[in-house]
Design an enzyme around this catalytic site. Structure first.
Site, PDB file in Angstrom:
ATOM      1  N   GLU A  25       1.029  -1.421   0.029  1.00  0.00           N
ATOM      2  CA  GLU A  25       0.199   0.425   0.199  1.00  0.00           C
ATOM      3  C   GLU A  25       0.438   1.278  -0.311  1.00  0.00           C
ATOM      4  OE1 GLU A  25      -4.332  -0.040   2.110  1.00  0.00           O
ATOM      5  OE2 GLU A  25      -2.581  -2.397   3.377  1.00  0.00           O
ATOM      6  N   ASP A  71       2.681   1.511   3.711  1.00  0.00           N
ATOM      7  CA  ASP A  71       3.774   0.921   3.769  1.00  0.00           C
ATOM      8  C   ASP A  71       4.763   1.510   2.628  1.00  0.00           C
ATOM      9  OD1 ASP A  71       2.549  -1.090   4.847  1.00  0.00           O
ATOM     10  OD2 ASP A  71       1.668  -1.977   2.589  1.00  0.00           O
ATOM     11  N   HIS A  85      10.649   1.759 -10.366  1.00  0.00           N
ATOM     12  CA  HIS A  85      12.282   1.616 -10.216  1.00  0.00           C
ATOM     13  C   HIS A  85      12.657   1.697  -9.011  1.00  0.00           C
ATOM     14  CE1 HIS A  85      16.562   1.701 -11.889  1.00  0.00           C
ATOM     15  NE2 HIS A  85      16.554   2.480 -10.784  1.00  0.00           N
ATOM     16  N   GLU A  86      11.890   3.049  -8.347  1.00  0.00           N
ATOM     17  CA  GLU A  86      12.479   3.414  -6.561  1.00  0.00           C
ATOM     18  C   GLU A  86      12.199   2.213  -6.240  1.00  0.00           C
ATOM     19  OE1 GLU A  86      14.649   5.199  -6.996  1.00  0.00           O
ATOM     20  OE2 GLU A  86      14.999   6.078  -8.490  1.00  0.00           O
ATOM     21  N   HIS A  92      13.999  -0.324  -5.392  1.00  0.00           N
ATOM     22  CA  HIS A  92      15.350  -0.716  -4.120  1.00  0.00           C
ATOM     23  C   HIS A  92      14.703  -0.317  -2.946  1.00  0.00           C
ATOM     24  CE1 HIS A  92      17.858   0.663  -7.590  1.00  0.00           C
ATOM     25  NE2 HIS A  92      17.673   1.301  -7.733  1.00  0.00           N
ATOM     26  N   HIS A 146      20.209  -2.541  -9.366  1.00  0.00           N
ATOM     27  CA  HIS A 146      20.528  -1.728 -11.132  1.00  0.00           C
ATOM     28  C   HIS A 146      20.670  -3.483 -11.958  1.00  0.00           C
ATOM     29  CE1 HIS A 146      20.941   2.802  -9.995  1.00  0.00           C
ATOM     30  NE2 HIS A 146      19.616   1.963  -9.990  1.00  0.00           N
ATOM     31  N   CYS A 178       4.860  -5.374   6.834  1.00  0.00           N
ATOM     32  CA  CYS A 178       3.909  -4.957   6.575  1.00  0.00           C
ATOM     33  C   CYS A 178       3.337  -5.416   5.052  1.00  0.00           C
ATOM     34  CB  CYS A 178       4.417  -3.360   5.886  1.00  0.00           C
ATOM     35  SG  CYS A 178       5.882  -2.405   4.971  1.00  0.00           S
ATOM     36  N   ASN A 197      -0.995  -8.443   5.129  1.00  0.00           N
ATOM     37  CA  ASN A 197      -1.968  -8.267   4.640  1.00  0.00           C
ATOM     38  C   ASN A 197      -2.691  -8.367   3.554  1.00  0.00           C
ATOM     39  OD1 ASN A 197      -0.285  -5.759   5.372  1.00  0.00           O
ATOM     40  ND2 ASN A 197      -2.316  -4.959   5.678  1.00  0.00           N
TER      41      ASN A 197
END
EC number: 3.4.24.-
Length: 413
Positions: A196, A280, A329-330, A333, A339, A385, A388
């Site tokens: 979320e 989250d 992409h972020e 990470h 990468h 987190c 659920n």
């Protein structure tokens, strides 16, 4: 018995080839004008929704007929989805809009097993679809008297800036050893996860879009609809829990330094946002031009951490899919994904989502390396987190709070 409702969107039945046009996505060379025809099957006696759960559109691409099958992305919003903006005197205003009958769809092209589609049907058809291995964009043309749409390949959009754009993350964290092959990983429903997220739009974005909150919302919704498609490969559902717009001023110091902005945003999330909206992960979307070629930055392997389950993304393109891919992409990470290197692949000739550089090539999917790294991070760290499963919006029979307005200092349960 099924009644078939055939809606002819335009009388013109033939496509038109054009050489150059200015669209929302920018200057496009070599496009095709199509007139989609909507075919909807409704059970007898069924109530017509504004946006049906499933729709089909027929049109031609390169002279060949295609049928675009769309299904509403019912998992796009959480059941308690909220939107926040601020009044001129600084009061925080929270609304809980009705989002059950939204207009964002995922789908495929009939008789093309490898096809995908992510489409907004709010005002015509806008988004992208993959047909016979090629990625196409579609959007309404700016002609009030016609339902004409332009269809074109991403490679035909004139580049706004030829300079390379990069993620600011450097490869200096520990990897999970040994790296297994994808075939060695067991996949089952127990690996499904649910993230979320909250998108925070800073004041530079408000200025960029001339204070048009509806346009900002549509831009964000389209991005999230796109990344839900990408993350399905990683067995992760992406659900939008909230959208906060800093309509009057920034609540942190948004700098050209992506590192400083990321640090400030994480600290603000931990002391403020996380106590107001259940989520989250949070991502800051900004029109600020980060230093150098950087267009995004995130903490690595940080999911569920109050300060570090965050990222910052520059709104760097008029092509929604490109900004959406940067967001995806972020977020990856945060899920421990690194990468891509030379041996990573997401299909022959394609650039993958976790490439450190965004260039003129079509970016398609997460690579095999990304899949392995995400699964290993989840298996080892098991971030709690995202375990659920949230209720979907279509399971809510009545609105939670209607369009209730909350001022600063009042909580929402």
């Amino acid at each position: 018995m099924i009644q078939v409702l055939l809606v002819t969107i335009c009388l013109a039945a033939f496509p038109y080839q054009g050489s150059s046009i200015i669209l929302e996505s920018g200057n496009v060379n070599d496009y095709e004008v199509v007139y989609p025809r909507k075919v909807t099957a409704l059970p007898k006696g069924a109530v017509q929704q504004k946006y049906e759960d499933a729709m089909q559109y027929e049109f031609k691409v390169n002279g060949e007929p295609v049928v675009l099958h769309l299904e509403k992305n019912k998992g796009l919003f959480s059941k308690d989805y909220s939107e926040i903006h601020y009044s001129p005197d600084g009061r925080r205003i929270t609304t809980h809009p009705l989002v059950e009958d939204h207009c964002y769809y995922r789908g495929h092209i009939r008789n093309d097993a490898d096809s995908t589609a992510s489409i907004s049907a709010c005002n015509g058809l806008k988004g992208h679809f993959k047909l016979q291995g090629e990625m196409y964009l579609i959007e309404p043309m700016k002609m009030s008297y016609s339902e004409a749409h332009a269809v074109y390949k991403y490679g035909n959009v004139e580049k706004e800036d030829e300079a390379p754009k990069m993620c600011g993350v450097t490869q200096n964290w520990e990897s999970y050893e040994p790296i297994k092959k994808a075939s060695q990983l067991i996949v089952s429903t127990e690996f499904q996860r649910y993230m979320e997220i909250v998108i925070v739009v800073d004041h530079s974005m408000v200025k960029k879009y001339n204070g048009d909150s509806d346009k900002i919302k549509a831009w964000v919704y389209e991005m999230i609809n796109t990344i839900t498609e990408s993350y399905s490969y990683l067995y992760i559902d992406i659900i939008l829990s909230g959208l906060e717009i800093w309509s009057e001023k920034d609540l942190i110091n948004v700098e050209t330094s992506a590192e400083n902005t990321l640090k400030s945003f994480g600290e603000w999330r931990a002391k403020d946002l996380i106590h107001r909206i259940s989520h989250d992960n949070a991502q800051l979307l900004t029109a600020t031009d980060f230093d150098g070629p950087t267009i995004g930055l995130a903490y690595v392997a940080s999911m569920c951490d109050p300060k570090r389950s965050v990222g910052v993304v520059q709104d760097h393109s008029s092509v929604n899919r490109l900004v959406a891919i940067t967001l995806a992409h972020e977020m990856a990470h945060n899920l421990g994904v690194r990468h891509d290197e030379g041996s990573c692949s997401c299909g022959s000739g394609y650039t993958c989502i976790m490439s450190p550089v965004i260039n003129s090539e079509v970016i398609k999917y997460f690579s095999d390396c990304s899949y392995i790294q995400c699964r290993e991070y989840i298996s080892k760290e098991n971030p709690p987190c995202i375990l659920n499963k949230p209720l979907r919006t279509d399971t809510v029979s009545t609105p939670v709070s209607g369009n209730e307005l909350l001022e600063a200092g009042k909580d929402y349960d």
